[in-house]
Motif scaffolding. Structure first.
Motif, short mmCIF file in Angstrom:
data_model
loop_
_atom_site.label_atom_id
_atom_site.label_comp_id
_atom_site.label_asym_id
_atom_site.label_seq_id
_atom_site.Cartn_x
_atom_site.Cartn_y
_atom_site.Cartn_z
N ALA A 48 3.82 -8.93 35.45
CA ALA A 48 3.63 -8.46 34.07
C ALA A 48 4.95 -8.12 33.39
CB ALA A 48 2.71 -7.24 34.08
N ILE A 74 2.25 -10.93 27.64
CA ILE A 74 0.90 -10.63 27.12
C ILE A 74 0.51 -11.71 26.11
CG2 ILE A 74 -0.48 -9.02 25.74
CD1 ILE A 74 1.26 -6.74 26.91
N LYS A 75 1.45 -12.03 25.22
CA LYS A 75 1.14 -13.03 24.19
C LYS A 75 0.88 -14.40 24.79
CE LYS A 75 2.81 -10.96 20.07
NZ LYS A 75 3.78 -10.73 19.07
N ALA A 79 -2.65 -10.59 31.34
CA ALA A 79 -3.09 -9.21 31.09
C ALA A 79 -3.28 -8.47 32.41
CB ALA A 79 -4.40 -9.19 30.30
N SER A 103 -1.85 -7.05 20.69
CA SER A 103 -0.97 -8.23 20.71
C SER A 103 -1.57 -9.40 19.93
CB SER A 103 -0.71 -8.66 22.15
OG SER A 103 -1.93 -9.12 22.71
N ALA A 147 -8.04 -4.88 28.90
CA ALA A 147 -7.19 -6.03 29.24
C ALA A 147 -7.74 -7.31 28.60
CB ALA A 147 -7.09 -6.18 30.75
N SER A 150 -6.86 -8.78 24.86
CA SER A 150 -5.72 -9.63 24.48
C SER A 150 -6.04 -11.11 24.72
CB SER A 150 -4.46 -9.21 25.25
OG SER A 150 -4.63 -9.41 26.64
N PRO A 152 -6.80 -12.92 27.47
CA PRO A 152 -5.92 -13.49 28.49
C PRO A 152 -6.44 -14.79 29.09
CG PRO A 152 -7.18 -11.69 29.42
CD PRO A 152 -7.52 -11.72 27.96
#
Ligand SMILES: Nc1ncnc2c1ncn2[C@@H]1O[C@H](COP(=O)(O)OP(=O)(O)OP(=O)(O)O)[C@@H](O)[C@H]1O
Ligand SMILES: [Mg+2]
Length: 234
Positions: A48, A74-75, A79, A103, A147, A150, A152
């Motif tokens: 991370a 993250i982007k 996550a 994000s 989480a 975002s 993921p």
């Protein structure tokens, strides 16, 4: 999807993970096992972007991210559900979810919240409740939900079932199975091996910061006694 190449990381002079090579294939569930202090959380937090890298490289979807910032990761779709959940206790359930979607400002957060509530309906009755007043199981569901906000592609979960009742552990694993069906790639760190091995595709065992065993989950299930020995359980 994610590849760790001879990855070493640590804190100051201390090396927590040494030359770990691990492939996390797209759409699969990888389970990482190890005794206390083996380096599991350090591995997750290093992926991370929160632990200092001493050597090696991290590649994600063919791109090197060894030195990318945590926000860039993250982007890019990574996550974390951290050990101890790390919720914002004085914010409500809904506010915690909204923070998780920070994000992705352009994404419709209502849709994302609805997806989380579909997965964990009991959070729906508690949207205005402070996160700090949730039960342990609800906190874990919220931590996973946050989480997921975002959107993921790779979800890293540290200690999925630690401290939870069997019924709640079942709920969490049902959610994991559902997320896998929807195409998410998942890395789960666990202390309790049996439940994790039931859903895993691949298994990696760490001891004192080094990988000591890695294979398919089917082989891990066939070698349960050996795995327990590596974990110091017998
Ligand atoms: N912030 C830190 N500063 C210094 N050393 C740390 C830090 N976090 C972890 N360590 C050390 O790194 C090593 C690996 O710890 P880590 O938390 O990754 O293990 P773990 O496998 O997650 O253990 P557990 O099962 O207890 O959660 C340990 O020796 C630990 O003391
Ligand atoms: Mg840990």
């Amino acid at each position: 999807m994610l590849r760790l190449d001879s990855l070493s990381c640590g804190y100051g002079d201390m090396t927590a993970v040494q030359e770990l090579t691990l492939d996390i294939p797209d759409g699969e569930i990888t389970v990482m096992l190890g005794a206390n202090g083996a380096g599991k959380s350090s591995t997750i937090m290093c992926i991370a972007g929160h632990v200092n890298i001493i050597g090696g490289r991290i590649t994600y979807n063919e791109k090197e991210i060894t030195h990318a910032t945590p926000m860039a990761r993250i982007k890019a779709g990574i996550a974390v559900v951290p050990e101890g959940r790390r919720l914002f206790p004085s914010l409500t359930v809904k506010e915690n979810l909204i923070v998780g979607g920070y994000s992705q400002p352009n994404e419709n957060s209502r849709d994302s919240i609805d997806r989380v509530l579909n997965l964990f309906p009991r959070l729906g009755d508690r949207l205005k409740q402070l996160a700090g007043s949730l039960s342990g199981g609800e906190q874990q569901m919220l931590s996973i939900g946050r989480a997921l906000m975002s959107s993921p592609k790779l979800l890293l979960i540290d200690e999925l079932s630690l401290g939870l009742m069997p019924k709640i552990i079942d709920l969490c694993y049902e959610a994991i199975t559902e997320l896998k069906k929807n195409g998410l790639t998942i890395l789960i760190v666990e202390q309790s091996t049996q439940r994790a091995l039931e859903v895993a595709d691949r298994v990696c065992v760490l001891e004192s910061g080094k990988e000591v065993w890695q294979d398919t989950a089917a082989r891990a299930r066939d070698n349960a006694a050996l795995i327990d020995t590596l974990l110091g359980l017998n």
